[in-house]
Structures are given as C-alpha cells and as structure tokens.
Design an enzyme around this catalytic site. Structure first.
Site, PDB file in Angstrom:
ATOM      1  N   HIS A 123       0.859  -1.188   0.000  1.00  0.00           N
ATOM      2  CA  HIS A 123       0.000   0.000   0.000  1.00  0.00           C
ATOM      3  C   HIS A 123       0.898   1.243   0.000  1.00  0.00           C
ATOM      4  O   HIS A 123       2.005   1.212   0.550  1.00  0.00           O
ATOM      5  CB  HIS A 123      -0.854  -0.050   1.266  1.00  0.00           C
ATOM      6  CG  HIS A 123      -1.905   0.987   1.375  1.00  0.00           C
ATOM      7  ND1 HIS A 123      -1.650   2.265   1.797  1.00  0.00           N
ATOM      8  CD2 HIS A 123      -3.237   0.933   1.126  1.00  0.00           C
ATOM      9  CE1 HIS A 123      -2.776   2.958   1.804  1.00  0.00           C
ATOM     10  NE2 HIS A 123      -3.756   2.171   1.410  1.00  0.00           N
ATOM     11  N   GLN A 203      -4.324  -5.008   7.213  1.00  0.00           N
ATOM     12  CA  GLN A 203      -5.294  -5.990   6.708  1.00  0.00           C
ATOM     13  C   GLN A 203      -5.203  -7.332   7.426  1.00  0.00           C
ATOM     14  O   GLN A 203      -5.943  -8.254   7.088  1.00  0.00           O
ATOM     15  CB  GLN A 203      -5.089  -6.215   5.194  1.00  0.00           C
ATOM     16  CG  GLN A 203      -5.285  -4.992   4.335  1.00  0.00           C
ATOM     17  CD  GLN A 203      -6.737  -4.486   4.325  1.00  0.00           C
ATOM     18  OE1 GLN A 203      -7.664  -5.135   4.807  1.00  0.00           O
ATOM     19  NE2 GLN A 203      -6.934  -3.293   3.797  1.00  0.00           N
ATOM     20  N   CYS A 364      -4.675   2.040  -3.902  1.00  0.00           N
ATOM     21  CA  CYS A 364      -3.466   2.605  -3.278  1.00  0.00           C
ATOM     22  C   CYS A 364      -2.234   1.724  -3.445  1.00  0.00           C
ATOM     23  O   CYS A 364      -1.210   1.964  -2.813  1.00  0.00           O
ATOM     24  CB  CYS A 364      -3.674   2.886  -1.784  1.00  0.00           C
ATOM     25  SG  CYS A 364      -4.880   4.140  -1.469  1.00  0.00           S
TER      26      CYS A 364
HETATM   27  N1  PMP Z   1      -1.719  -0.579   4.597  1.00  0.00           N
HETATM   28  C1  PMP Z   1      -2.658  -1.348   4.060  1.00  0.00           C
HETATM   29  C2  PMP Z   1      -2.306  -2.742   3.611  1.00  0.00           C
HETATM   30  C3  PMP Z   1      -3.968  -0.868   3.931  1.00  0.00           C
HETATM   31  O1  PMP Z   1      -4.902  -1.630   3.378  1.00  0.00           O
HETATM   32  C4  PMP Z   1      -4.255   0.440   4.363  1.00  0.00           C
HETATM   33  C5  PMP Z   1      -5.653   1.023   4.236  1.00  0.00           C
HETATM   34  N2  PMP Z   1      -6.271   0.813   3.028  1.00  0.00           N
HETATM   35  C6  PMP Z   1      -3.240   1.203   4.928  1.00  0.00           C
HETATM   36  C7  PMP Z   1      -1.976   0.665   5.035  1.00  0.00           C
HETATM   37  C8  PMP Z   1      -3.468   2.599   5.428  1.00  0.00           C
HETATM   38  O2  PMP Z   1      -4.349   2.580   6.509  1.00  0.00           O
HETATM   39  P1  PMP Z   1      -4.961   3.958   7.070  1.00  0.00           P
HETATM   40  O3  PMP Z   1      -5.630   4.603   5.905  1.00  0.00           O
HETATM   41  O4  PMP Z   1      -5.952   3.498   8.098  1.00  0.00           O
HETATM   42  O5  PMP Z   1      -3.845   4.740   7.622  1.00  0.00           O
END
Ligand code: PMP
Length: 410
Positions: A123, A203, A364
C-alpha cells in the site's frame, strides 16, 4: 461457530434499513473500513456524555479515571498482540504509524549505504514513507519479487537480501491480493542477517490471531477503523528497545520530561514519547471497546468463518461469465476481479446501482498494476458479519453485468 445473525444485531449499519440506490445495502468494502458495533458507539458517546476530561493533565478524579482507561486500552491491545503495555503506542492509524517508524527510526539510523526491501504489492502508506527516507538519506529501495501467483515467499526474501539490507517492510496481508505472508519464517531469515522486519498489519490484525512475540516482529502497525473501531486511531507495536532507540516524529506536551531555554530537551520514556499533544481519547476508548468485542468473538472463529465464506464466494464467482479473479488461492477475505470488457470503475458503479458497495481502481497499491498488467480492478472484501446472501447478491448482479455491457456498447 459464529452466530452471524445475532452478531449483525450489534451493528446499526446492518439493521436492514440502510438503502443504497433503492436497494438494501450490501457492504463489501471491509478492507477499506468496517462497520462499528453498538458497544464502540456507546464507549464514544459515554466519553462525551459522562466522562469528558483530558488525560495526563489534572489532579482530579475525572482526569485520573481517563488515565486509567487509556492504560486499560493499552492492556486490551497488549492482550490482542501478546506484548507488554509499554510496547503499545497510539497513533492516528497505519499511515501515521509507518511514517513515525520511517521518520523516527529510518531517518535516524539509515544511510546511503543501506537498503530497505519492500514488495510491489505494498500500500502507498508502506512505500511513500520509505521513498522519503531514500530521498533524504540516499537509502536504496529494493523490491522482493512475488511468485507467479502474487505471493511473497520466504525463499524470495532470502534471495533478495544483500549485505546492505537493514529493513524489510512488508504487509502481513496485502490489500489487493490478500495472501497471508509467513511472517515467522521471514523474521527468522531477516534476524539471522540483523535486519529489522516492519510489518504493515492493516489488513491482518483485524482478521487473525497475531502473537508478535511468537512471530518475532520488530514493529507492527494497524488502524482501529478496519477492525470495528473508530477512525483516527491506530497503533504501533514496537519491541521496547527499538522504541527507546527511535526518535519521536511529533514534539510537544506530554512527551517531554523537561526542556530549557538552551533547547535541551529530555523526553519521557516510550510509549508517551511518541504521543505528543492531546490524545484521540474518544478514538482510544472506542478502540478498546472494539478490541474487547473482537477478542470476545474469538479470532479463531473470525478466521474460520471468513475462510469458509471466501471459499463459497470463489465457488460462486467462478460461475460468472467472463470473470477474471486475480487471487483465487489467497487466504484473506479479499477478492479482486474484473469482468472482461468492462472497465473496473464502470463495474463498481453498476454494482452501486444494485446497492452493492465494492471498491474499484488501484486500491493505493500503484506499483502492483504493472505486476497485474491491469489498469484497475474491482475488490470485494468481507468481514465476519458478511453473509452468504450478500455474496449471492454480488454474484447475481455480476451475472447481470452482461446486460450492462450491452448498454455500455449500445
Ligand atoms: N496498509 C494497508 C495494507 C492498507 O490496506 C491500508 C488502508 N487501506 C493502509 C496501510 C493505510 O491505513 P490507514 O488509511 O488506516 O492509515
């Protein structure tokens, strides 16, 4: 065995009265965020209605009670992860947690001779903070190759390590492909080479039992909102000696022991060292309610239920004409797919018209698209309150997407 019908009664968003586009809402975007049970909403309301005060800042009972409650939350998280209370740092979420580690540890200790290893499935929140370290410190970024199904294997980790590797930063479950990574095998290999393993648990923590001691994880980050908790609150677990070595990202009240006019500052010990300013108290109290709620349901039950529901979903989705599923063999409740000839965002818009909430796009994970050789995909993601009927609704709608395709080309 989970009694899902009963569990759903805990969630106001699942009361059956939520309508989207004239249809009963079918929520399949749980990898993005999850619904909150009533106990979490009550904990937040109770803070504002009955126990409002700041923490660490007063000598009266209300304030003292808040200090106690915040420490109780740390204790719930330490039960969740099998760590010590003092190894739990509150942040605003996974993104903040990883930034804090990259800035507080990476910027301080990494040099231009060092290397951080990632994967192409990460991500943005587990890539961009390391790019920043690279930009400022000259540290190299390397990518551990995924195998042909998109899985990160310990063998590929071992092959990718060089004498310069200092950090491996990887998701335990990635948010598009949903494979569960063998973290224990990876920390074993990494630690033999004195490499830190920094795990993005956004996740994984919401869905499976995690024992940070057994897995020998150095740092772990996760978000409250993906596990029935409020938005704006998250956690870093860090081995205590690493938290002691790490610099704070934010300075201010609550994290200093003393400072003088010459700029000499002495920080308090972790975890408070990383918690400058007024904490997200409502978030922390809501997080406690969420963690206790999940522990009470039991992660073995959650994992088993989600595993079975995923198998069911795959077996049904496979019958949909022209579907391409990118992660059939993955373990987590994330299913990523396309229907041939329909652009992912159009398909998600079509599903929306049937009351079904799925995510589409690049999720993302923008480097992964080169690997998948797709511009965008649709992602359906389940949680322990998702039902077979909701999967059936998705499958039925996708079967009808052929009609949509006709309209699309008409
Ligand atoms: N890492 C992963 C694997 C995610 O799926 C996400 C959220 N989609 C994030 C980081 C970021 O999380 P947050 O938006 O709650 O900071």
């Amino acid at each position: 065995m989970l009694d899902v019908k009963k569990i759903r009664q805990d969630f106001p968003m699942l009361d059956g009265n939520k309508i989207m586009q004239g249809h009963k809402l079918v929520y399949l975007d749980n990898a993005s965020t999850t619904f909150k049970p009533k106990c979490v909403l009550d904990a937040i309301a109770n803070y504002y209605q009955n126990e409002t005060s700041n923490s660490h800042r007063g000598d009266y009972d209300l304030c003292y009670n808040m200090d106690v409650k915040i420490e109780e939350t740390r204790h719930s998280v330490s039960r969740l992860l099998n760590c010590e209370n003092k190894e739990v740092v509150f942040t605003s979420g996974t993104s903040m947690s990883i930034n804090l580690i990259a800035y507080g540890y990476g910027m301080k200790y990494l040099t231009e001779n060092d290397e951080v290893l990632l994967t192409v499935a990460e991500h943005a929140s587990n890539v961009l903070p390391w790019f920043k370290v690279s930009e400022i410190k000259g540290t190299k970024i390397g990518y551990i190759p995924l195998d042909e199904s998109g899985r990160l294997t310990p063998e590929n980790v071992e092959k990718s390590i060089t004498k310069n590797t200092k950090i491996i930063a990887i998701a335990q479950v990635t948010n598009v492909l949903g494979y569960k990574v063998d973290i224990k095998a990876i920390t074993k290999i990494a630690h033999e080479h004195n490499i830190l393993v920094i795990v993005d648990g956004a996740q994984s923590v919401p869905h499976m039992k995690i024992d940070v001691k057994d897995l020998d994880i150095d740092f772990l980050s996760f978000s409250g909102h993906k596990m029935c908790g409020p938005t704006g609150v998250g956690v870093i677990y860090g081995k205590y000696h690493l938290l002691e070595m790490m610099d704070p990202l934010m300075s201010g009240g609550g994290m200093n022991a003393k400072f003088d006019m010459c700029g000499d500052v002495k920080y308090v010990n972790p975890p408070a060292k990383f918690e400058a300013g007024t904490l997200n108290i409502e978030g922390i109290l809501g997080l406690k309610a969420a963690v206790d709620y999940l522990l009470n349901i039991g992660f073995e039950n959650i994992e088993e239920y989600e595993h079975n529901l995923r198998q069911y979903a795959i077996s049904q989705l496979e019958t949909v004409p022209n579907i391409v599923i990118y992660n059939k063999e993955a373990e987590a409740g994330i299913i990523t797919f396309n229907i041939k000839g329909i652009f992912a965002q159009d398909l998600a818009t079509f599903l929306n018209s049937k009351g079904i909430a799925c995510r589409s796009g690049q999720h993302c994970a923008k480097i992964l698209i080169n690997y998948l050789k797709e511009v965008a995909t649709v992602r359906a993601s389940i949680y322990f309150y998702t039902t077979k009927e909701e999967i059936d609704a998705l499958v039925d709608a996708l079967r009808k997407s052929g009609d949509f395709l006709d309209a699309y080309f008409a």
